[in-house]
Design a protein around this motif. Structure first.
Motif, PDB file in Angstrom:
ATOM      1  N   ASP A   1     -75.442 -25.265  10.886  1.00  0.00           N
ATOM      2  CA  ASP A   1     -76.753 -25.841  11.191  1.00  0.00           C
ATOM      3  C   ASP A   1     -76.661 -26.910  12.271  1.00  0.00           C
ATOM      4  O   ASP A   1     -77.545 -27.009  13.133  1.00  0.00           O
ATOM      5  CB  ASP A   1     -77.380 -26.426   9.927  1.00  0.00           C
ATOM      6  N   ALA A   2     -75.611 -27.703  12.234  1.00  0.00           N
ATOM      7  CA  ALA A   2     -75.467 -28.776  13.216  1.00  0.00           C
ATOM      8  C   ALA A   2     -75.290 -28.202  14.616  1.00  0.00           C
ATOM      9  O   ALA A   2     -75.837 -28.719  15.598  1.00  0.00           O
ATOM     10  CB  ALA A   2     -74.279 -29.669  12.861  1.00  0.00           C
ATOM     11  N   ALA A   3     -74.534 -27.124  14.734  1.00  0.00           N
ATOM     12  CA  ALA A   3     -74.308 -26.514  16.043  1.00  0.00           C
ATOM     13  C   ALA A   3     -75.572 -25.844  16.564  1.00  0.00           C
ATOM     14  O   ALA A   3     -75.847 -25.855  17.768  1.00  0.00           O
ATOM     15  CB  ALA A   3     -73.173 -25.503  15.963  1.00  0.00           C
ATOM     16  N   ARG A   4     -76.363 -25.235  15.670  1.00  0.00           N
ATOM     17  CA  ARG A   4     -77.574 -24.533  16.090  1.00  0.00           C
ATOM     18  C   ARG A   4     -78.731 -25.473  16.396  1.00  0.00           C
ATOM     19  O   ARG A   4     -79.692 -25.079  17.068  1.00  0.00           O
ATOM     20  CB  ARG A   4     -78.019 -23.544  15.008  1.00  0.00           C
ATOM     21  N   ALA A   5     -78.656 -26.709  15.926  1.00  0.00           N
ATOM     22  CA  ALA A   5     -79.774 -27.638  16.068  1.00  0.00           C
ATOM     23  C   ALA A   5     -80.153 -27.826  17.543  1.00  0.00           C
ATOM     24  O   ALA A   5     -79.311 -28.153  18.376  1.00  0.00           O
ATOM     25  CB  ALA A   5     -79.418 -28.987  15.446  1.00  0.00           C
ATOM     26  N   GLY A   6     -81.420 -27.593  17.843  1.00  0.00           N
ATOM     27  CA  GLY A   6     -81.911 -27.817  19.194  1.00  0.00           C
ATOM     28  C   GLY A   6     -81.591 -26.719  20.182  1.00  0.00           C
ATOM     29  O   GLY A   6     -81.936 -26.842  21.365  1.00  0.00           O
TER      30      GLY A   6
END
Length: 222
Positions: free
Chosen positions: A58-63
């Motif tokens: 999720d952190a990598a996909r954010a934005g």
């Protein structure tokens, strides 16, 4: 950290370094994205398959603005776009993934593109219906597989340089894009140059360089 990113490439060459995702693990991509976020840097990712995007946490996909059709993702949001200086012309709908990679690369760098799709020479009237709009552009990117006839046809109809992008769409002797690449390299139409098979990113970068040369000299041929 097992990568060294070229953060100064845009300032040095006028073109960004893009992240080719196809041979990178989700962990490597996450590290690269974290480094870009730490610098508040925009980033273009290419050849990011839907499964590869889904594998990111999720952190990598954010934005990330992910477009599965072109297999590209953009970190950092859009920028203001210039006018339709580039036409991206795709012979068939099967060529659209490569064409859309070119369009997304152009947009990342601030250039709006005119996308003209499904105008292959098997139905030449389709191309002729759009030819005046294509002629209004300063650079034309032609995307075609099979025999690649579109490259020479466009080269004989427009005054702008034509960047041929052979695609791997085809079968038999056309399988893998080799026939289309040979057609591009052997074109008898002057002003046609070629990039590698399926290289929509490279074609867009070449178009941006061409536009920069024209702008630097204060003019161009329409």
């Amino acid at each position: 950290m097992d990568f060294t990113f070229d953060w100064q490439r845009t300032a040095r060459t006028g073109l960004p370094e893009a992240v080719l995702c196809s041979a990178k693990s989700s962990g490597q991509l996450a590290e690269i994205l974290a480094a870009a976020r730490a610098r508040s840097a925009r980033l273009l990712l290419t050849r990011l398959e839907p499964a590869g995007f889904a594998a990111l946490d999720d952190a990598a996909r954010a934005g990330l603005d992910y477009d599965p059709a072109s297999r590209t993702a953009v970190l950092g949001g859009p920028v203001a776009l210039s006018g339709d200086d580039v036409a991206v012309v795709a012979a068939g709908t099967s060529d659209l993934p490569v064409a859309r990679e070119a369009v997304r690369t152009l947009a990342f760098c601030g250039h709006e593109a005119l996308l003209v799709a499904d105008v292959g020479v098997a139905g030449l009237w389709r191309l002729m219906e759009r030819i005046e709009a294509i002629r209004a552009c300063r650079v034309v990117i032609a995307v075609a597989g099979m025999e690649g006839a579109l490259f020479s046809v466009l080269g004989g109809l427009v005054s702008a340089p034509v960047i041929a992008v052979p695609t791997s769409v085809g079968y038999g002797v056309a399988e893998g894009g080799r026939a289309a690449l040979s057609s591009a390299l052997a074109s008898c139409a002057p002003g046609v140059v070629s990039v590698n098979i399926d290289n929509g990113f490279g074609a867009a970068c070449a178009a941006i360089k061409m536009l920069g040369v024209v702008s630097h000299h204060g003019g161009g041929v329409r």
